[in-house]
Design a protein around this motif. Sequence first.
Motif: not given
Length: 271
Positions: A179-187, A200-219
């Motif tokens: 996930m860190q490897a595909i994280r968008p630039a700081a913006g 850039t804002t939209a990309m970071n928002t999407l990344w944060a959403q997918k990262e949260k979903e991934l953590q929930q599914k893994l848990a």
Amino acid sequence: MLLLLLSGCGTSNGKPAAQELNLVLAGMDGSDAVSFEGAAALLIGGQTVSESALYYGGKIEDHNKVSLYSLLPDEPGGTKAAALEGLNKLEQSRSATPAYYTRLEKKDGEWLMQSSSPESGAGNPLTALNPLRQLEELEQLEKQVTEETGSARGSKVLRIKLSPGEAKRQLKAQLEREMQAIRPAAGNAQDTAGQRSEVTTAMNTLWAQKEKELQQKLAQAEISSVYFLKVDTKRNLPKRLTWTRTVSHPASGDPAEVETYVTKVDFYGYH
């Protein structure tokens, strides 16, 4: 999955299996160079995801340098068989054209990419298939080591099963790296009004959403991770490492959501 049914126990030459594993890993550390060839595939609901399957090869040099290349199957449908059969077919696909390449070097305890094709490394699956890193991890992970019965003359097979908690921690660490490897630039990009770029804002928002979903599914997931290490008893060196990781979601009760990742790598040409 058949590999999971072949568990055994016992010792070799009076030595505990865990001690045997440590001796084999030490023998690997003492080799200046070794070549390897392997294959990997992902199954979902028991069906191979054809685009995930690949054949790869490479070389380990100077104890801390690894080069890997991949080949794509050259026979349409050749990877749609069941897990192990699919891997065996991939091993026979020797005439395909290289698709990826990467060179890694270990510095200060971390594996760093020195070169890659494509240059950005985006979408390159080879970093996760570094066999030396896999062997190094076995030394540190919380596990149970037993020896299989009925091995062929001149070889033995060690079964290494991670504890459920360790299997989950291992997968979590891998997913976080990816996930860190595909994280968008700081913006830092700004428009004429001095506002942060909307893209850039939209990309970071999407990344944060997918990262949260991934953590929930893994848990909520249950992880099983089992390795089989075939050892050359004459030289006490690895001959083959097979790894099966199964991810299931008991709450859903849907067998189609069970994911199984299988890799197999053979080592040869030690010197």
